[in-house]
Motif scaffolding. Structure first.
Motif, PDB file in Angstrom:
ATOM      1  N   THR A 169       1.255   3.488   5.261  1.00 42.10           N
ATOM      2  CA  THR A 169      -0.036   2.818   5.719  1.00 42.10           C
ATOM      3  C   THR A 169       0.455   1.278   6.176  1.00 42.10           C
ATOM      4  O   THR A 169       1.250   0.902   5.921  1.00 42.10           O
ATOM      5  CB  THR A 169      -0.971   2.947   4.495  1.00 42.10           C
ATOM      6  N   GLU A 170      -0.472   0.780   6.891  1.00 40.28           N
ATOM      7  CA  GLU A 170      -0.659  -0.562   7.270  1.00 40.28           C
ATOM      8  C   GLU A 170      -1.928  -1.192   7.277  1.00 40.28           C
ATOM      9  O   GLU A 170      -2.837  -0.516   7.577  1.00 40.28           O
ATOM     10  CB  GLU A 170      -0.207  -0.676   8.588  1.00 40.28           C
ATOM     11  N   ASN A 171      -2.096  -2.326   6.729  1.00 40.16           N
ATOM     12  CA  ASN A 171      -3.310  -3.217   6.789  1.00 40.16           C
ATOM     13  C   ASN A 171      -3.367  -4.495   7.555  1.00 40.16           C
ATOM     14  O   ASN A 171      -2.520  -5.324   7.226  1.00 40.16           O
ATOM     15  CB  ASN A 171      -3.939  -3.396   5.117  1.00 40.16           C
TER      16      ASN A 171
ATOM     17  N   GLY B  92       0.753  -1.318   0.111  1.00 36.49           N
ATOM     18  CA  GLY B  92      -0.050   0.053  -0.153  1.00 36.49           C
ATOM     19  C   GLY B  92       0.746   1.328  -0.016  1.00 36.49           C
ATOM     20  O   GLY B  92       2.155   1.108  -0.223  1.00 36.49           O
TER      21      GLY B  92
ATOM     22  N   LEU C 181     -11.199  -5.469   8.083  1.00 39.20           N
ATOM     23  CA  LEU C 181      -9.846  -4.876   7.573  1.00 39.20           C
ATOM     24  C   LEU C 181      -9.696  -3.861   8.465  1.00 39.20           C
ATOM     25  O   LEU C 181     -10.371  -2.786   8.527  1.00 39.20           O
ATOM     26  CB  LEU C 181      -9.921  -4.670   6.257  1.00 39.20           C
TER      27      LEU C 181
ATOM     28  N   TYR D 145      -8.999   2.675  10.634  1.00 41.15           N
ATOM     29  CA  TYR D 145     -10.342   2.342  10.066  1.00 41.15           C
ATOM     30  C   TYR D 145     -10.687   0.915  10.157  1.00 41.15           C
ATOM     31  O   TYR D 145      -9.692   0.278   9.664  1.00 41.15           O
ATOM     32  CB  TYR D 145     -10.510   3.060   8.592  1.00 41.15           C
TER      33      TYR D 145
ATOM     34  N   THR E  77     -10.047  -7.619  -3.031  1.00 37.79           N
ATOM     35  CA  THR E  77      -9.878  -6.011  -2.786  1.00 37.79           C
ATOM     36  C   THR E  77      -8.623  -5.338  -3.500  1.00 37.79           C
ATOM     37  O   THR E  77      -8.639  -4.201  -3.737  1.00 37.79           O
ATOM     38  CB  THR E  77      -9.660  -5.858  -1.349  1.00 37.79           C
TER      39      THR E  77
ATOM     40  N   VAL F  78      -8.499   2.631   0.156  1.00 41.35           N
ATOM     41  CA  VAL F  78      -7.359   1.870   1.138  1.00 41.35           C
ATOM     42  C   VAL F  78      -6.094   1.943   0.285  1.00 41.35           C
ATOM     43  O   VAL F  78      -5.159   2.086   0.999  1.00 41.35           O
ATOM     44  CB  VAL F  78      -7.855   0.357   1.437  1.00 41.35           C
ATOM     45  N   ARG F  79      -6.014   1.334  -1.007  1.00 39.67           N
ATOM     46  CA  ARG F  79      -4.925   1.295  -1.570  1.00 39.67           C
ATOM     47  C   ARG F  79      -3.913   2.650  -1.712  1.00 39.67           C
ATOM     48  O   ARG F  79      -2.789   2.423  -1.659  1.00 39.67           O
ATOM     49  CB  ARG F  79      -5.120   0.747  -2.905  1.00 39.67           C
TER      50      ARG F  79
ATOM     51  N   HIS G 131      -7.375  -0.673   8.490  1.00 40.92           N
ATOM     52  CA  HIS G 131      -6.500   0.255   7.766  1.00 40.92           C
ATOM     53  C   HIS G 131      -5.977   1.327   8.659  1.00 40.92           C
ATOM     54  O   HIS G 131      -6.722   2.132   9.236  1.00 40.92           O
ATOM     55  CB  HIS G 131      -7.109   0.627   6.382  1.00 40.92           C
TER      56      HIS G 131
ATOM     57  N   VAL H 120      -8.829   7.102   2.251  1.00 40.87           N
ATOM     58  CA  VAL H 120      -9.868   6.662   2.952  1.00 40.87           C
ATOM     59  C   VAL H 120     -10.613   7.928   3.597  1.00 40.87           C
ATOM     60  O   VAL H 120     -12.047   7.972   3.492  1.00 40.87           O
ATOM     61  CB  VAL H 120      -9.926   5.805   4.043  1.00 40.87           C
TER      62      VAL H 120
ATOM     63  N   VAL I 244      -5.935  -5.214  -2.170  1.00 42.27           N
ATOM     64  CA  VAL I 244      -5.288  -4.485  -1.117  1.00 42.27           C
ATOM     65  C   VAL I 244      -4.233  -5.672  -0.323  1.00 42.27           C
ATOM     66  O   VAL I 244      -4.722  -6.646  -0.086  1.00 42.27           O
ATOM     67  CB  VAL I 244      -6.194  -4.008   0.093  1.00 42.27           C
TER      68      VAL I 244
END
Length: 324
Positions: free
Chosen positions: A47-49, A43, A83, A94, A134, A302-303, A85, A307, A136
């Motif tokens: 950022t971190e998912n 991403g 998920l 999120y 997704t 998200v990618r 985010h 958001v 993602v």
């Protein structure tokens, strides 16, 4: 689930620093829990998912964290799929819920309900399914079962939720009275698992899950857990003994995550649900059809670290308050 670390925010980093070895030893790592082969690109920078899962196994003993069993084919489905985010500036978090009956493509299995992916192939297949859906990139995976769920709730002394109207749960023979309710671990589990007699079925069930996590966030952040070292120690001990994570997660990673989120408060955690068209029938199954266009826009946000802009344009954030 690692979402609990972000919920305590400030103060966690210091304790993890002091007790890193002990807490690190508590955490159960899942070997080979992330998929191999072609995966989405990482991403946006910073950022971190996380893919966060609640297991619906009915085993009497724990199956995540320090439990004896982690996963076996056909033994568990993913009751809750979220998920998490985290934007680069960590100003918000999120949490995006996937309806467990979402009708999706599961690699090598075709069209199935999304929660079947964990039953078919454990964490790697569920992560692969979500990534395929997704596009993602999932950085980390965390799972907690019902036993761990109860332990986490009791570790903060229970939480309070606001129920809009009285309702009876025939599956568990529980009467819920309208108004403010105090939930210990056992009651919280019954609250988030109710599906029958709710006007919107599983959709109201997801709102209950989100309401519970919001209440847990408030209790952990504002109820003295952070400022009281004994409460915080008990909370983190319960947390680290209850979860299982992918084997790429180190204590240092958790410490860095906690430090980066030290300014986050309960109100900064935003809850959403993947856009969908509601329930439908596929053969004898009741499923949920996702909205391709709207869901694609959310996943693109998200990618690309967009958001917050997506929310401003499209809404969709659960505002909290009373639940069914």
């Amino acid at each position: 689930m690692v979402v609990f670390v972000l919920l305590v925010g400030a103060g966690v980093g210091g304790l993890i620093w002091e007790r890193q070895s002990t807490l690190n030893g508590n955490i159960k790592r899942l070997p080979k829990s992330m998929p191999t082969g072609n995966r989405p690109a990482p991403g946006a920078k910073g950022t971190e998912n996380w893919l966060l899962v609640g297991s619906d196994t009915r085993a009497e003993s724990a199956t995540t964290g320090q439990g004896n069993q982690v996963w076996k084919p056909g033994g568990q489905r993913s009751d809750t799929i979220m998920l998490l985010h985290l934007p680069a500036d960590r100003s918000n978090a999120y949490v995006i819920s996937f309806p467990r009956d979402s009708w999706v493509d599961i690699p090598d299995y075709g069209k199935q309900k999304i929660n079947a992916a964990y039953s078919f192939g454990g964490a790697p297949l569920l992560v692969e399914t979500v990534e395929s859906l997704t596009r993602v990139r999932i950085d980390h995976f965390g799972i907690i079962d019902f036993a761990g769920f109860k332990t986490m709730t009791d570790a903060v002394g229970g939480v309070e939720v606001d129920i809009a109207q009285s309702v009876y749960d025939p599956a568990r023979k529980v009467h819920w009275t309208a108004g403010r309710q105090k939930l210990d671990g056992e009651k919280a589990l019954a609250f988030v698992r109710q599906r029958y007699n709710l006007r919107n079925g599983d959709f109201d069930r997801m709102k209950r899950q989100q309401a519970f996590l919001r209440a847990l966030a408030a209790k952990a952040a504002d109820g003295g857990t952070v400022t009281n070292p004994f409460k915080l120690n008990r909370f983190l001990g319960a947390f680290t003994k209850s979860i299982s994570v992918d084997d790429g997660v180190s204590a240092g990673d958790l410490r860095s995550l906690a430090l980066s989120l030290r300014g986050l408060r309960a109100g900064d955690v935003r809850f959403m649900t993947v856009p969908n068209k509601g329930s439908a029938a596929r053969g004898k199954q009741s499923v949920v059809l996702l909205d391709p266009r709207k869901a694609s826009a959310l996943f693109e946000a998200v990618r690309t670290a967009g958001v917050e802009e997506y929310v401003k344009t499209n809404g969709g954030v659960n505002p909290g308050g009373k639940v069914s």
